[in-house]
Write a protein that holds these residues in place. Structure first.
Motif, PDB file in Angstrom:
ATOM      1  N   ASP A  27       9.368  -9.628  -4.008  1.00  0.00           N
ATOM      2  CA  ASP A  27       9.231  -8.287  -2.941  1.00  0.00           C
ATOM      3  C   ASP A  27      10.743  -8.090  -2.593  1.00  0.00           C
ATOM      4  N   LEU A  28      11.230  -6.923  -2.947  1.00  0.00           N
ATOM      5  CA  LEU A  28      12.779  -6.644  -2.731  1.00  0.00           C
ATOM      6  C   LEU A  28      12.405  -5.738  -1.450  1.00  0.00           C
ATOM      7  N   GLU A  29      12.456  -6.254  -0.084  1.00  0.00           N
ATOM      8  CA  GLU A  29      12.010  -5.189   0.991  1.00  0.00           C
ATOM      9  C   GLU A  29      12.861  -4.077   1.224  1.00  0.00           C
ATOM     10  N   GLY A  30      12.119  -3.229   1.641  1.00  0.00           N
ATOM     11  CA  GLY A  30      12.779  -1.627   1.742  1.00  0.00           C
ATOM     12  C   GLY A  30      11.655  -0.634   1.966  1.00  0.00           C
ATOM     13  N   SER A  31      12.078   0.728   1.896  1.00  0.00           N
ATOM     14  CA  SER A  31      11.098   1.635   1.870  1.00  0.00           C
ATOM     15  C   SER A  31      10.176   1.893   0.970  1.00  0.00           C
ATOM     16  N   ALA A  32      10.341   1.132  -0.353  1.00  0.00           N
ATOM     17  CA  ALA A  32       9.512   1.606  -1.476  1.00  0.00           C
ATOM     18  C   ALA A  32       7.987   0.900  -1.209  1.00  0.00           C
ATOM     19  N   GLY A  33       7.825  -0.069  -0.475  1.00  0.00           N
ATOM     20  CA  GLY A  33       6.520  -0.729  -0.298  1.00  0.00           C
ATOM     21  C   GLY A  33       6.262  -1.664  -1.394  1.00  0.00           C
ATOM     22  N   CYS A  34       6.899  -2.433  -2.092  1.00  0.00           N
ATOM     23  CA  CYS A  34       6.778  -3.196  -3.010  1.00  0.00           C
ATOM     24  C   CYS A  34       5.673  -4.196  -2.332  1.00  0.00           C
ATOM     25  N   GLY A  35       5.878  -4.953  -1.303  1.00  0.00           N
ATOM     26  CA  GLY A  35       5.010  -6.303  -0.883  1.00  0.00           C
ATOM     27  C   GLY A  35       3.795  -5.810  -0.923  1.00  0.00           C
ATOM     28  N   GLU A  36       3.267  -4.639  -0.242  1.00  0.00           N
ATOM     29  CA  GLU A  36       1.847  -4.333   0.043  1.00  0.00           C
ATOM     30  C   GLU A  36       1.176  -4.138  -1.502  1.00  0.00           C
ATOM     31  N   ARG A  37       2.101  -3.567  -2.540  1.00  0.00           N
ATOM     32  CA  ARG A  37       1.352  -3.489  -3.799  1.00  0.00           C
ATOM     33  C   ARG A  37       1.068  -4.642  -4.402  1.00  0.00           C
ATOM     34  N   LEU A  38       2.151  -5.755  -4.133  1.00  0.00           N
ATOM     35  CA  LEU A  38       2.176  -6.872  -4.904  1.00  0.00           C
ATOM     36  C   LEU A  38       1.235  -7.734  -4.088  1.00  0.00           C
ATOM     37  N   MET A  39       0.773  -7.950  -2.945  1.00  0.00           N
ATOM     38  CA  MET A  39      -0.169  -8.443  -2.286  1.00  0.00           C
ATOM     39  C   MET A  39      -1.332  -7.953  -2.696  1.00  0.00           C
ATOM     40  N   ALA A  40      -1.741  -6.779  -2.933  1.00  0.00           N
ATOM     41  CA  ALA A  40      -2.944  -6.109  -3.392  1.00  0.00           C
ATOM     42  C   ALA A  40      -3.218  -6.560  -4.638  1.00  0.00           C
ATOM     43  N   GLN A  41      -2.078  -6.727  -5.539  1.00  0.00           N
ATOM     44  CA  GLN A  41      -2.470  -7.010  -7.044  1.00  0.00           C
ATOM     45  C   GLN A  41      -2.784  -8.416  -6.977  1.00  0.00           C
ATOM     46  N   LEU A  42      -2.118  -9.206  -6.350  1.00  0.00           N
ATOM     47  CA  LEU A  42      -2.303 -10.528  -6.543  1.00  0.00           C
ATOM     48  C   LEU A  42      -3.904 -10.848  -5.808  1.00  0.00           C
ATOM     49  N   ALA A  43      -4.391 -10.221  -4.787  1.00  0.00           N
ATOM     50  CA  ALA A  43      -5.649 -10.236  -4.322  1.00  0.00           C
ATOM     51  C   ALA A  43      -6.756  -9.849  -5.288  1.00  0.00           C
ATOM     52  N   ARG A  44      -6.457  -8.904  -6.228  1.00  0.00           N
ATOM     53  CA  ARG A  44      -7.255  -8.431  -7.215  1.00  0.00           C
ATOM     54  C   ARG A  44      -7.631  -9.487  -8.236  1.00  0.00           C
ATOM     55  N   HIS A  45      -6.482 -10.440  -8.394  1.00  0.00           N
ATOM     56  CA  HIS A  45      -6.817 -11.601  -9.278  1.00  0.00           C
ATOM     57  C   HIS A  45      -7.125 -13.070  -8.547  1.00  0.00           C
ATOM     58  N   GLY A  46      -7.529 -13.011  -7.254  1.00  0.00           N
ATOM     59  CA  GLY A  46      -8.398 -14.014  -6.663  1.00  0.00           C
ATOM     60  C   GLY A  46      -7.261 -14.671  -5.586  1.00  0.00           C
ATOM     61  N   ILE A  47      -5.969 -14.354  -5.648  1.00  0.00           N
ATOM     62  CA  ILE A  47      -5.115 -15.019  -4.581  1.00  0.00           C
ATOM     63  C   ILE A  47      -5.154 -14.444  -3.342  1.00  0.00           C
ATOM     64  N   ASP A  48      -5.204 -15.196  -2.580  1.00  0.00           N
ATOM     65  CA  ASP A  48      -5.463 -14.852  -0.862  1.00  0.00           C
ATOM     66  C   ASP A  48      -3.931 -14.942  -0.426  1.00  0.00           C
ATOM     67  N   PRO A  49      -3.443 -13.473  -0.075  1.00  0.00           N
ATOM     68  CA  PRO A  49      -2.267 -12.990   0.344  1.00  0.00           C
ATOM     69  C   PRO A  49      -1.721 -13.715   1.603  1.00  0.00           C
ATOM     70  N   THR A  50      -2.847 -14.209   2.412  1.00  0.00           N
ATOM     71  CA  THR A  50      -2.610 -15.119   3.517  1.00  0.00           C
ATOM     72  C   THR A  50      -2.609 -16.615   3.389  1.00  0.00           C
ATOM     73  N   ALA A  51      -2.609 -16.932   2.149  1.00  0.00           N
ATOM     74  CA  ALA A  51      -2.264 -18.450   2.059  1.00  0.00           C
ATOM     75  C   ALA A  51      -1.033 -18.860   1.532  1.00  0.00           C
ATOM     76  N   PHE A  52      -0.024 -17.909   1.512  1.00  0.00           N
ATOM     77  CA  PHE A  52       1.269 -18.318   1.100  1.00  0.00           C
ATOM     78  C   PHE A  52       1.954 -19.158   2.351  1.00  0.00           C
ATOM     79  N   ARG A  53       2.511 -20.250   2.278  1.00  0.00           N
ATOM     80  CA  ARG A  53       3.039 -21.151   3.188  1.00  0.00           C
ATOM     81  C   ARG A  53       4.577 -21.109   3.019  1.00  0.00           C
ATOM     82  N   PRO A  54       5.390 -20.538   4.110  1.00  0.00           N
ATOM     83  CA  PRO A  54       6.825 -20.745   3.823  1.00  0.00           C
ATOM     84  C   PRO A  54       7.543 -21.991   3.327  1.00  0.00           C
ATOM     85  N   GLU A  55       8.097 -22.158   2.392  1.00  0.00           N
ATOM     86  CA  GLU A  55       8.526 -23.498   2.035  1.00  0.00           C
ATOM     87  C   GLU A  55       9.685 -23.395   1.074  1.00  0.00           C
ATOM     88  N   ALA A  56      10.914 -23.946   1.336  1.00  0.00           N
ATOM     89  CA  ALA A  56      11.935 -23.727   0.400  1.00  0.00           C
ATOM     90  C   ALA A  56      11.913 -24.752  -0.812  1.00  0.00           C
TER      91      ALA A  56
END
Length: 171
Positions: A27-56
């Motif tokens: 997700d390249l943050e900005g006004s285009a809203g990429c992040g929301e589309r990405l999370m919705a797309q991953l959710a459609r494939h069974g990935i819980d958008p709330t399950a990501f944990r920050p880690e480098a």
């Protein structure tokens, strides 16, 4: 294991999403809203958008470094692990995008031809759902008439223009 990594560089603020060590979203943050589309797309494939944990993770740091190098003008290919969630048609379009060289800018119709489809609008929809922009270079697709067209990441068309100019194109 689902992890995320957020950083800023000259391209902007970027969030990376991983399943194990494979990149599955950017997700390249900005006004285009990429992040929301990405999370919705991953959710459609069974990935819980709330399950990501920050880690480098090492994978995250490697992708971050590739993007920093890209922003500095490197034309090294992306060879790090990635995993695509989409329909077979979408994945075929994204794979065709990845096959584009840095010096190639083509139309949606040409991309449709390359994937064996007469439906350039369907190809455009698949391009618009690209989960890993920049790395899968959807910004290299323009309208048949040469007009730059839209871009669903960062600040939209201005970000697309910036990426194309970074690669040496005169848009």
């Amino acid at each position: 294991m689902l992890t995320s990594h957020r950083f800023s560089c000259s391209l902007g603020t970027i969030s990376l999403y991983f399943e194990d060590e494979a990149l599955i979203g950017l997700d390249l943050e900005g006004s285009a809203g990429c992040g929301e589309r990405l999370m919705a797309q991953l959710a459609r494939h069974g990935i819980d958008p709330t399950a990501f944990r920050p880690e480098a993770t090492p994978a995250a740091l490697a992708v971050e470094q590739w993007l920093i190098n890209y922003a500095a003008g490197s034309k090294d290919p992306f060879t790090l692990p990635r995993k695509l969630y989409g329909t077979p048609f979408q994945i075929s379009v994204w794979n065709a995008l990845e096959a584009l060289d840095y010096d190639e800018v083509i139309s949606y119709a040409e991309l449709a031809r390359r994937v064996g489809s007469n439906g350039y609008r369907a190809v455009g929809t698949a391009v618009g759902h690209n989960p890993i922009p920049i790395i899968i270079p959807c910004h290299r697709i323009v309208r048949q008439d040469g007009i730059i067209g839209r871009f669903g990441a960062g600040d939209g068309t201005e970000t697309k223009r910036k990426l194309l100019r970074l690669e040496g194109h005169s848009y």
